[in-house]
Design an enzyme around this catalytic site. Structure first.
Site, PDB file in Angstrom:
ATOM      1  N   HIS A 137      17.769  -7.557  17.308  1.00 42.10           N
ATOM      2  CA  HIS A 137      19.032  -6.856  17.524  1.00 42.10           C
ATOM      3  C   HIS A 137      19.943  -7.655  18.440  1.00 42.10           C
ATOM      4  O   HIS A 137      19.505  -8.570  19.150  1.00 42.10           O
ATOM      5  CB  HIS A 137      18.780  -5.484  18.146  1.00 42.10           C
ATOM      6  CG  HIS A 137      18.093  -5.570  19.476  1.00 42.10           C
ATOM      7  ND1 HIS A 137      16.738  -5.717  19.619  1.00 42.10           N
ATOM      8  CD2 HIS A 137      18.602  -5.561  20.741  1.00 42.10           C
ATOM      9  CE1 HIS A 137      16.425  -5.789  20.898  1.00 42.10           C
ATOM     10  NE2 HIS A 137      17.548  -5.697  21.598  1.00 42.10           N
ATOM     11  N   GLN A 178      10.894  -3.058  29.106  1.00 42.30           N
ATOM     12  CA  GLN A 178       9.487  -2.650  29.196  1.00 42.30           C
ATOM     13  C   GLN A 178       9.224  -1.664  30.323  1.00 42.30           C
ATOM     14  O   GLN A 178       8.414  -0.738  30.179  1.00 42.30           O
ATOM     15  CB  GLN A 178       8.608  -3.888  29.367  1.00 42.30           C
ATOM     16  CG  GLN A 178       8.423  -4.689  28.091  1.00 42.30           C
ATOM     17  CD  GLN A 178       7.526  -5.885  28.302  1.00 42.30           C
ATOM     18  OE1 GLN A 178       7.801  -6.735  29.143  1.00 42.30           O
ATOM     19  NE2 GLN A 178       6.452  -5.959  27.542  1.00 42.30           N
ATOM     20  N   SER A 197      22.245  -6.829  21.577  1.00 43.37           N
ATOM     21  CA  SER A 197      22.577  -5.794  22.566  1.00 43.37           C
ATOM     22  C   SER A 197      24.084  -5.776  22.813  1.00 43.37           C
ATOM     23  O   SER A 197      24.718  -6.829  22.926  1.00 43.37           O
ATOM     24  CB  SER A 197      21.834  -6.059  23.882  1.00 43.37           C
ATOM     25  OG  SER A 197      20.452  -5.884  23.713  1.00 43.37           O
ATOM     26  N   HIS A 251      23.374 -12.123  21.835  1.00 42.46           N
ATOM     27  CA  HIS A 251      22.334 -12.974  21.259  1.00 42.46           C
ATOM     28  C   HIS A 251      21.267 -12.127  20.578  1.00 42.46           C
ATOM     29  O   HIS A 251      21.245 -10.899  20.728  1.00 42.46           O
ATOM     30  CB  HIS A 251      21.685 -13.828  22.354  1.00 42.46           C
ATOM     31  CG  HIS A 251      20.945 -13.016  23.368  1.00 42.46           C
ATOM     32  ND1 HIS A 251      21.522 -12.594  24.544  1.00 42.46           N
ATOM     33  CD2 HIS A 251      19.662 -12.512  23.378  1.00 42.46           C
ATOM     34  CE1 HIS A 251      20.641 -11.893  25.240  1.00 42.46           C
ATOM     35  NE2 HIS A 251      19.510 -11.814  24.547  1.00 42.46           N
TER      36      HIS A 251
END
Length: 269
Positions: A212, A168, A214, A124
């Site tokens: 992007h 993160q 993954s 996705h």
């Protein structure tokens, strides 16, 4: 260069207070023994089975969320709390056979540098961070998304540039295909999603997102092993792959929202 990704989790509604019996002090006037008032005060109506089943179902759906072994050692981005549902807005990618062939080539080669890489099972492009929604906010949140996204059309984008990312907290590293065309349309959608996030006082998307898809992940910050020579060799595989120009030009047809174990779809026109 790195950009942040997200993890998933879900939880349940708050537990009820302890039962009321025996709390009242001696200041209350006692009722005569056997009187209707005394028996009524002691009587407790049974909870309907449908209500009990609702709570049991949510507990069963989310009980496995805390078992890290079931998630390949991944670490939560935020604590698991009852009543909190991890929520994510994204665009699902329809996998073709040729894409899986390219994926196998890329992951096999990248494993010569990082053996613990695991191929993704679903693909996705994210339009939001993973945020925490209270259970009773889910339906109004989804309705707001539906209203804001209703006027958008289908569009194409190209995702053909290999890149390395971390989440993160830098507890996971990813390799992915960055979008090189279609960035403007994705920013428009993110703008609408961000407005919904602001309505519910939730974090908006990253300021300068690197959109992007993954492809694979591993535990820990292993960007040093995957960037540089490895990344260039992966890009060479993409560029040489016979059908890459076709399979990496994607038409986006819908947006989805995942909240806990619930999925909501918003078709593009």
């Amino acid at each position: 260069m790195r950009a942040a990704l997200v993890g998933y989790s879900s939880s349940e509604e708050e537990e009820e207070e302890e039962e009321e019996g025996g709390r009242k002090g001696g200041g209350d006037r006692a009722s005569p023994r056997g009187s209707p008032r005394a028996s009524t005060a002691r009587a407790r109506l049974p909870v309907p089975e449908c209500v009990l089943a609702m709570f049991r179902e949510q507990e069963e759906e989310e009980r496995g969320a805390e078992d890290r072994a079931k998630h390949g050692g991944r670490v939560r981005c935020f604590p698991h709390e009852r009543g909190n549902w991890a929520t994510h807005v994204y665009m699902p990618y329809k996998v073709q056979e040729e894409f899986l062939e390219l994926l196998d080539l890329l992951v096999s080669h990248a494993r010569t540098y990082v053996s613990s890489l695991t191929a993704m099972e679903e693909f996705h492009i994210s339009l939001s961070q993973s945020v925490v929604l209270r259970y009773h906010w889910i339906n109004p949140f989804v309705q707001s998304l539906k209203e804001r996204l209703a006027s958008y059309d289908r569009f194409f984008c190209v995702a053909n540039q290999m890149k390395v990312y971390t989440n993160q907290n830098k507890t996971r590293t990813f390799i992915g295909l960055e979008v090189s065309a279609g960035h403007f349309q994705l920013l428009e959608l993110v703008s609408e999603v961000d407005k919904v996030m602001e309505e519910f006082d939730l974090p908006t998307f990253y300021k300068d997102p690197s959109f992007h898809i993954s492809l694979a992940w591993c535990v820990g910050d292993l960007t040093g092993s995957l960037e540089g020579q490895c990344l260039q060799e992966l890009q060479d595989i993409v560029d040489r792959f016979e059908d890459s120009a076709l399979i990496l030009r994607v038409q986006w047809e819908q947006i989805r929202c995942k909240s806990g174990n619930k999925f909501f779809s918003f078709p593009l026109r």
